[in-house]
Design an enzyme around this catalytic site. Structure first.
Site, short mmCIF file in Angstrom:
data_model
loop_
_atom_site.label_atom_id
_atom_site.label_comp_id
_atom_site.label_asym_id
_atom_site.label_seq_id
_atom_site.Cartn_x
_atom_site.Cartn_y
_atom_site.Cartn_z
N LYS A 1 19.92 -6.58 18.81
CA LYS A 1 18.55 -7.04 18.55
C LYS A 1 18.61 -8.40 17.86
O LYS A 1 19.33 -8.55 16.87
CB LYS A 1 17.83 -6.03 17.65
N GLY B 1 6.02 7.77 20.46
CA GLY B 1 5.04 6.70 20.31
C GLY B 1 5.61 5.37 20.73
O GLY B 1 4.93 4.53 21.33
N CYS C 1 0.82 -1.21 0.00
CA CYS C 1 0.00 0.00 0.00
C CYS C 1 0.86 1.27 0.00
O CYS C 1 0.37 2.34 0.32
CB CYS C 1 -0.86 0.00 1.26
N GLU D 1 7.23 -25.70 -9.71
CA GLU D 1 7.47 -26.26 -8.38
C GLU D 1 8.88 -26.81 -8.14
O GLU D 1 9.45 -26.60 -7.07
CB GLU D 1 6.46 -27.39 -8.13
N LEU E 1 -3.39 9.69 21.65
CA LEU E 1 -2.60 10.55 20.75
C LEU E 1 -2.17 9.68 19.59
O LEU E 1 -1.78 8.53 19.79
CB LEU E 1 -1.36 11.08 21.47
C1 LIG Z 1 5.07 -3.00 10.50
C2 LIG Z 1 5.50 -2.51 11.86
C3 LIG Z 1 6.78 -2.75 12.25
C4 LIG Z 1 7.20 -2.33 13.51
N1 LIG Z 1 8.47 -2.60 13.88
C5 LIG Z 1 8.90 -2.24 15.09
C6 LIG Z 1 10.23 -2.52 15.49
O1 LIG Z 1 11.03 -3.06 14.73
N2 LIG Z 1 10.58 -2.18 16.75
C7 LIG Z 1 9.72 -1.56 17.61
O2 LIG Z 1 10.11 -1.27 18.72
N3 LIG Z 1 8.48 -1.26 17.23
C8 LIG Z 1 8.03 -1.59 16.01
N4 LIG Z 1 6.75 -1.29 15.64
C9 LIG Z 1 5.86 -0.61 16.58
C10 LIG Z 1 5.65 0.91 16.29
O3 LIG Z 1 5.98 1.22 15.00
C11 LIG Z 1 6.47 1.78 17.19
O4 LIG Z 1 6.13 1.54 18.50
C12 LIG Z 1 6.35 3.27 16.85
O5 LIG Z 1 7.42 3.96 17.39
C13 LIG Z 1 5.05 3.88 17.35
O6 LIG Z 1 5.01 5.25 16.97
P1 LIG Z 1 3.74 5.95 16.35
O7 LIG Z 1 4.04 7.36 16.25
O8 LIG Z 1 3.32 5.30 15.12
O9 LIG Z 1 2.69 5.63 17.51
P2 LIG Z 1 1.14 5.78 17.51
O10 LIG Z 1 0.50 4.53 17.00
O11 LIG Z 1 0.74 7.02 16.86
O12 LIG Z 1 0.94 5.86 19.09
C14 LIG Z 1 1.37 4.82 19.91
C15 LIG Z 1 1.01 5.07 21.37
O13 LIG Z 1 1.78 6.12 21.91
C16 LIG Z 1 0.96 7.12 22.47
N5 LIG Z 1 1.62 8.40 22.25
C17 LIG Z 1 2.18 8.82 21.10
N6 LIG Z 1 2.77 10.01 21.28
C18 LIG Z 1 2.55 10.36 22.56
C19 LIG Z 1 2.92 11.48 23.35
N7 LIG Z 1 3.61 12.47 22.84
N8 LIG Z 1 2.53 11.52 24.64
C20 LIG Z 1 1.81 10.50 25.16
N9 LIG Z 1 1.45 9.42 24.48
C21 LIG Z 1 1.81 9.35 23.20
C22 LIG Z 1 -0.35 6.96 21.74
O14 LIG Z 1 -1.43 7.47 22.47
C23 LIG Z 1 -0.43 5.47 21.58
O15 LIG Z 1 -0.91 4.86 22.73
C24 LIG Z 1 6.31 -1.67 14.38
C25 LIG Z 1 5.00 -1.42 13.96
C26 LIG Z 1 4.59 -1.83 12.71
C27 LIG Z 1 3.20 -1.55 12.28
S1 FES Z 2 -1.22 -3.35 3.11
FE1 FES Z 2 0.55 -4.31 3.85
S2 FES Z 2 1.69 -2.62 4.53
FE2 FES Z 2 -0.20 -1.76 4.06
#
Ligand SMILES: Cc1cc2nc3c(=O)[nH]c(=O)nc-3n(C[C@H](O)[C@H](O)[C@H](O)COP(=O)(O)OP(=O)(O)OC[C@H]3O[C@@H](n4cnc5c(N)ncnc54)[C@H](O)[C@@H]3O)c2cc1C
Ligand code: FES
Ligand code: FES
Length: 1368
Positions: A459, A386, A59, A1300, A293
């Site tokens: 890691k 996050g 996507c 295959e 958030l």
């Molecule tokens: C495909 C995929 C791969 C990933 N790989 C990893 C990886 O390799 N390692 C890893 O550690 N994580 C991984 N993650 C998890 C995630 O990406 C991380 O935790 C990322 O840093 C979350 O950030 P975000 O901004 O997207 O959070 P969001 O989804 O926007 O928020 C996450 C949480 O944090 C809270 N929050 C955000 N900002 C604040 C703030 N300023 N104050 C208070 N609360 C706040 C939100 O309310 C929510 O509860 C992965 C996720 C996906 C989908």
């Molecule tokens: S559909 Fe797989 S990463 Fe979005």
């Protein structure tokens, strides 16, 4: 609402641009993702939904944002499936449609991926294009490592990645695609004809250690048979001109109010706020402490999408300046909590370059961790804050932040500011911390290190790229200046408890100690106390995870010792040379590859395309997003959406189903279950009617269909399924594993194959050796999930079905039966399928039937598209197998007898399991002669989803066992496995264990060819040398032959075709096969063009449809080109014969004129073709007779791997393959199949692990938890050659099936790993004979390597508890 919040002016209008078009929307649904918006509102369906959880990259789109402060535009790739459309206010979105199109012209990115043959099923292609495009928009000439980094978030299940790298590598500064040599002739190769890439020298094939590309060699090579390399002639590619790229909308630069605008979008269930100042944000959070958030939404999006969470209030803090600020202080760097991880990487990288090395060790540790953190699309949006606030126990950043003593600034409206240090007290429970609901994390202070400090982060995950950690860790040691005495130590671990933890006792006890062996020993004991892990801990792998804590500390210990030895030489022992490998950072060698094939005669005319490496017929459409898949078909009037209610128990009586709460939901139209269908129509099953459309009385696995909800929107339908109440009464405990089934004799079969006198064979044996091996199952993981649309036509029960199925005729029959009409009322159409691999064969029937029934009952179109989790849960996969064997051998390792028992885990119904077992039994000889053999096969009946066909159909498991038996025999007898293989290997004229005489047997040719090409013998010595010189890394090398039988059951060996010629000379072709990425239509077009003697462009294939060609066989078993190609050929020959008089009459005429004349003479211009294979008969297990295979495909592979004995990680250093595909119809497609199948096999034997709970529930349901190979999992050097001069008279144009057989060659990777582990064991005085089950995961490799650290781990006692997962 407090007056303060009300006062603020929030706009409710979303404004953004898509591909230059302005979108203004005042009624946006706050929950809607960008992907849904693009696909359903803007009808831009080029962007695909592969997983919905950020794990596949299908996507990918590009966002562009104007930064007024720097007056610059930032472009970055994101996953549209996790991006809320509300969050793109004021931004420009570019989708694949905006990059280039067939009409407007292709962008070089689209052109190159296609011309490099990097698009097979094409479902991943738009995402690949966008990931590359976004990289180029920022860096027009990227470095190779940047390319790898930017593609890590994209998965492809078809190609094996090599051709994608080949195509995109042409944009790179340091493109090293070729044989790896600096002056490789491929890099400048062209002769101006894309059909005929220049021939290549043997040197350039990368097979020789020395030498160079030179003309003399080239001529000699041509004389030998004109082998060609370079499937992508580079010189005639359209140059990339960044100035031609789509411009950033000027309005977004001028209208700065869009950036400063506060927003509030009110949806039916969710309110979304975007404040733009800190006071706004704090007041909102004060007023809505329960609000989430959302910054990147990479965590929240997954919780909502897959964990059934609902958050009625979302607040986006991204536009609050304080949360994006970066400050450089005396003591470190302060990063705003909303700063993206990609930006953090840039900032810290800058600091590492600017500051003295000692000062930035914490930063380097963060950078090391971010290197392996998700894919680029996630890092571009996921925030630093996050990650901390999610408080996941496997967060990658939290251990580093705790180790480095980071401090957090927290603010709330009511209580103002407070500072928190990230230490052992910060996390309070699973995903909990000490920050209060009304507080906001503003920033993170990351301190500098001191001169006497050393820090590192680690890691370990299942897959190196884009995977969450199994265990991660960060460690920092400070020393009393000028000494090796520990002043302070901080050690943090993730993956060892419900929170990130610090090894507090360990750190305290080691303060004041000297950094020496004694400290190491103490640390090991203390860490085990600090980091206990319950035997039933979630995530399992208890022994491995505990070992990792010691292994990672050991690595840290050695790194510190090395650092100390340089600082205080008198006080620290320098590392021995053989210890260095334990701490060397992972560095993937530069990628190199070659593809070698035999050219067709260069004098052949353009209408003789057979044998040429033409690009996939849909390739360009796939790269522009114009190729239409089922779910891309626009919604029709009155269309409804179906979602399935699935059983949550593995074995239970259904006491009742109450759908009333679901029916109350707005938008829900109907619910159907077993009550709504007659017993007879409810029956389902491939060979036996042992399944039901809707489970009626009891459920026999988790994921069985209980009912279907039909609603006006897919999200409503899915939500409503959760409201359907099902009452169960548990029956006897479920049978989950093969061992459970054996104990209870719960099986179908057994079947037996016997040859010779097995008792005599054992009596005459010099040694009798026995063993046991398991092989895990595999999820198909086609990128396009199951999708079907049923359109009732309003009269006579007629229905059109659009399906992503590889078995249209069976689907037609099922729809007819379930809807109560005859087959002639139902037309199933399949345009193309985004990957299938056997998974869209029989198992789609259970997915499609409920929706077909609903469409017929409601007389309205009904669409069903599974989400990735449902698809993985319902549709089964490759069978797990258990093999118990006993072999009699001579002292030279030659078989005198073999007794093999095979058990597969079939699941709750028979499906295709018996014939998968039969194929395994018939292939268990692999490439070896047996005079006395007995093979017994059992299909275990368990309470798991029914397992089914998967590329290879039992043969890969058989080959794995055959090769493991040989290896075990060789090591038991202390013989060279290569020699034992040769001694037992078939040769021309031998008879197999099913009495099939091998004619034109090319096993030994492939074997010898690959030995020569891989320099096997030289490299065996080099591997031994490496293993002597390195204590903690070991290399292994294996060579494996293969023989794979090709055919269907007798009845299915038939195919039909319909070829229609129109008076303008154009030809419409239909045949019974499905295009699912394997290039079938391309090959068929080549065949038709060659026979009709017209240019390929005159011929079109619209779709596969049951009203054009009836009673089609499934597209499977590597035989579709053989049978459909012959049917097409027959039809074309018939047409050509009908035109003959007109050609004779007017030899100077054109195709068009002959066709016109024929029409005027009332000659039929439509012909059907038919073909059946007469030689194949079903195997009769009673009489041991029959010829189940038409011919055999052979090949051989050599693989070299390197294993990290401390962590169990591995790298495939090099693979060489020689594959016999007969006379290739299309070498580009055949090589693509070889590479793709091989890499799918690599996933099977190394990475892909289906974990089930003891209750039979699948625990891994998406790309986040189930890892298929990514870009970095392919061999660093990958050489594929098609065997020369090996025509196969039994198939069309002397070709062979190819889909295959190459998958079986992944056995070489498994055996190479086993070889490397063997070397590690030998170094400890242990034997080379040991059991290693497949897949050889990091966990299994580490445990098999043994070693003193592993021996320190006390056995995990389960007591009365259950393990988290069981091996099924
Ligand atoms: C495909 C995929 C791969 C990933 N790989 C990893 C990886 O390799 N390692 C890893 O550690 N994580 C991984 N993650 C998890 C995630 O990406 C991380 O935790 C990322 O840093 C979350 O950030 P975000 O901004 O997207 O959070 P969001 O989804 O926007 O928020 C996450 C949480 O944090 C809270 N929050 C955000 N900002 C604040 C703030 N300023 N104050 C208070 N609360 C706040 C939100 O309310 C929510 O509860 C992965 C996720 C996906 C989908
Ligand atoms: S559909 Fe797989 S990463 Fe979005
Ligand atoms: S071509 Fe990549 S998933 Fe099919």
């Amino acid at each position: 609402m407090s007056p303060a919040v009300q006062d603020e002016r929030f706009s409710d209008t979303l404004v953004f641009f898509v591909n230059g078009r302005k979108i203004v929307d005042s009624s946006v649904d706050a929950e809607c993702t960008l992907l849904t918006y693009l696909r359903t509102k803007l009808l831009l369906t080029g962007t695909k939904l592969g997983c919905g959880e950020g794990g596949c990259g299908a996507c990918t789109v590009m966002l562009s944002r104007y930064d007024p402060e720097q007056d610059s535009i930032k472009h970055y790739s994101v996953n549209a499936c996790l991006t809320l459309v509300a969050s793109v206010h004021g931004l420009a979105v570019t989708t694949v449609e905006g990059v280039g199109s067939l009409r407007e012209g292709l962008h070089p990115v689209q052109e190159r991926i296609t011309r490099a043959h990097g698009s097979q099923c094409g479902f991943c292609t738009p995402g690949m294009v966008m990931a590359m495009y976004a990289l180029l928009r920022n860096t027009p000439r990227p470095e190779w490592h940047e390319l790898e980094q930017h593609l890590a978030g994209n998965l492809c299940r078809c190609t094996g990645y090599r051709p994608i790298l080949d195509g995109f590598g042409t944009f790179c500064n340091d493109s090293n695609i070729g044989c790896g040599r600096e002056k490789c002739c491929r890099l400048s190769a062209t002769n101006g004809d894309s059909y005929f890439p220049p021939p290549i020298t043997k040197d350039c094939n990368g097979f020789m250690q020395n030498g160079s590309c030179n003309k003399e060699e080239q001529e000699r090579n041509e004389a030998l048979g004109a082998e060609a390399n370079a499937l992508l002639p580079k010189a005639d590619l359209t140059p990339y001109d960044p100035t031609q790229d789509i411009i950033f909308p000027p309005e977004l630069k001028l209208k700065s109010h869009l950036h400063n605008q506060s927003l509030k979008f009110q949806g039916p269930r969710v309110t979304y706020w975007r404040p733009t100042s800190l006071p706004h944000l704090l007041r909102l959070k004060c007023h809505h402490p329960e609000a989430k958030l959302v910054v990147g939404n990479t965590e929240v999006g997954v919780e909502v999408g897959f964990k059934n969470q609902t958050y009625p209030v979302l607040i986006n803090p991204c536009w609050v300046p304080e949360l994006n600020a970066i400050k450089y202080t005396e003591s470190g760097v302060v990063l705003g909590a909303a700063v993206s991880l990609a930006r953090v990487q840039e900032i810290l990288q800058e600091q590492v370059l600017l500051q003295p090395d000692w000062k930035t060790r914490n930063f380097s540790a963060v950078l090391e961790i971010l290197r392996w953190f998700a894919g680029q699309q996630i890092r571009n949006v996921a925030s630093f804050g996050g990650n901390i606030m999610t408080s996941s126990p496997i967060s990658d950043l939290n251990p580093v932040l705790m180790m480095s003593g980071a401090t957090l600034t927290i603010l709330s409206h009511e209580h103002g500011e407070r500072r928190l240090t990230m230490d052992q007290n910060f996390f309070t429970g699973y995903r909990k911390n000490t920050v209060k609901p009304s507080e906001v994390l503003i920033s993170v202070h990351l301190p500098y290190t001191q001169e006497n400090e050393y820090a590192q982060a680690y890691k370990q995950s299942r897959r190196r790229d884009d995977d969450i950690a199994i265990v991660n860790s960060a460690m920092r040691a400070r020393f009393v200046p000028g000494t090796s005495q520990v002043e302070d130590l901080r050690v943090a671990f993730g993956g060892m408890a419900v929170t990130t933890v610090m090894a507090v006792k360990t750190a305290k006890a080691l303060r004041g100690c000297e950094w020496d062996e004694a400290l190491l020993e103490r640390a090991m004991a203390l860490l085990l106390e600090d980091l206990p892990l319950d035997a039933s801990a979630p995530g399992g792998m208890v022994e491995y995870r505990r070992t990792l804590t010691l292994s990672l500390f050991f690595k840290f210990y050695l790194s510190v010792r090395k650092w100390l030895a340089a600082r205080v030489p008198a006080l620290a022992v320098p590392l021995r040379a053989d210890e260095e490998s334990a701490i060397a950072p992972y560095q993937r060698p530069p990628f190199a590859s070659t593809q070698v094939f035999q050219q067709v005669d260069s004098s052949a005319k353009s209408h003789q395309p057979v044998g040429r490496p033409l690009v996939h017929a849909s390739g360009y459409k796939q790269a522009t997003g114009e190729a239409v898949y089922v779910d891309d078909i626009p919604r029709v009037e009155q269309e409804l959406f179906a979602a399935l209610v699935l059983s949550s128990r593995a074995h239970a009586k259904i006491l009742g189903i109450d759908e009333t709460p679901a029916l109350r939901e707005e938008g829900v139209e109907a619910f159907y279950c077993a009550r709504d269908i007659s017993r007879e129509k409810n029956q389902l099953g491939t060979f036996e009617p042992d399944e039901e459309v809707f489970a009626s009385e009891k459920v026999t696995c988790v994921g069985q269909v209980l009912g279907v909800v039909v609603a006006t929107d897919p999200a409503i339908a899915r939500r409503a399924t959760r409201l359907v109440r099902v009452d169960y009464q548990d029956l006897e405990p479920p049978v989950v594993t093969i061992e459970d089934a054996i104990k209870q004799e719960s099986w179908w079969g057994p079947w037996k194959i016997a040859k010779g006198d097995i008792d005599h064979g054992f009596e005459s044996a010099a040694r009798i050796i026995e063993g046991e091996m398991r092989m895990g199952g595999q999820e198909h993981f086609y990128l396009e999930p199951n999708a079907h649309i049923f359109v009732p036509k309003g009269e006579d029960g007629e229905m059109d079905v659009f399906s992503s199925s590889q078995i249209p005729s069976a689907l037609q029959k099922m729809v007819a039966r379930v809807t109560g009409v005859s087959s002639n009322r139902v037309v199933v159409r399949v345009k193309r399928v985004g990957g299938a691999f056997g998974g869209k064969e029989s198992r789609i029937l259970g997915v499609a039937a409920p929706a077909a029934l609903a469409a017929a009952r409601l007389s309205r179109p009904v669409r069903i598209t599974l989400d990735r989790h449902e698809d993985m849960l319902i549709t089964g996969g490759r069978h797990p197998f258990l093999c118990r064997w006993r072999a009699g051998v001579t002292t030279k390792g030659v078989f005198t007898a073999l007794d093999v028992k095979l058990y597969s885990n079939g699941g709750y119904s028979q499906d295709l399991s018996p014939i998968v077992m039969h194929k395994a039994m018939m292939c268990v000889d692999n490439a070896y002669r047996h005079s006395n053999i007995r093979v017994t096969g059992y299909v275990c009946k368990t309470n798991l989803p029914s397992n089914t066909a998967f590329r290879g159909f039992g043969a890969p498991q058989a080959a794995m066992f055959a090769e493991d038996i040989i290896t075990t025999i060789a090591h038991t007898l202390k013989l060279d496995p290569c020699q034992v293989r040769e001694r037992n290997m078939y040769q021309e004229g031998d008879s197999t264990h099913i009495s099939h005489t091998l004619e034109r047997c090319t096993i030994r040719r492939c074997w010898e060819d690959v030995i020569a090409k891989s320099d096997l013998h030289i490299r065996q010595h080099l591997v031994q040398k490496f293993n002597k010189e390195n204590a903690y890394k070991k290399r292994g090398l294996a060579i494996i032959p293969t023989k794979c039988g090709i055919a269907f059951d007798r009845v299915l060996n038939q195919a039909g075709a319909l070829v229609q010629v129109y008076t303008d000379g154009s030809v419409l072709l239909t045949h019974g096969g499905i295009e699912m990425g394997q290039g079938l239509h391309t090959k068929i077009l080549q065949i038709a063009a060659q026979v009709l003697k017209i240019p390929i462009e005159n011929i079109h294939i619209m779709d596969t449809a049951t009203d054009k060609v009836p009673n089609t066989s499934p597209t499977a078993a590597s035989i579709s080109t053989d049978i459909n190609g012959m049917a097409v050929m027959n039809a074309c020959k018939e047409l050509r014969a009908r035109l003959k008089p007109f050609i004779k009459r007017n030899p100077a005429g054109t195709w068009k004129s002959w066709v016109k004349e024929a029409y005027m003479e009332r000659v039929s211009l439509s012909a059907t073709g038919f073909h059946r294979i007469d030689e194949v008969t079903d195997f009769d297990f009673e009489t041991m007779s029959g010829q189940p295979f038409h011919y055999y495909c052979n090949g051989a592979a050599v693989t070299e791997v390197e294993v990290d004995c401390l962590t169990g990680g591995h790298t495939i250093l090099r693979t060489d393959i020689v594959m016999d595909v007969g006379q290739s119809l299309n070498p580009a497609i055949d090589i693509g199949q070889v590479e793709g199948a091989f890499i799918q096999g690599v996933g099977l034997v190394t990475l892909e692990e289906l974990r089930y709970s003891p209750e039979g529930s699948l625990l891994v349901r998406g790309p986040g938890a189930y890892k298929i190979p990514g870009f970095q999992d392919i061999p660093c050097e990958f050489h594929v050659s098609l065997l020369k001069n090996a025509p196969n008279p039994l198939a069309i144009f002397s070709s062979k099936g190819v889909g295959e057989p190459p998958l079986l060659l992944a056995t070489s990777v498994f055996q190479a790993i086993k070889d490397a582990v063997g070397a590690a064991r030998v170094a400890q005085g242990l034997g080379r004979v040991f059991r290693l089950d497949s897949p050889a995961t990091a966990e299994r490799i580490r445990v098999a390597c043994q070693g003193p650290l592993l021996r320190k781990i006390p056995p995990a006692e389960l007591g009365s508890k259950k393990p988290w997962s069981v091996t099924v």
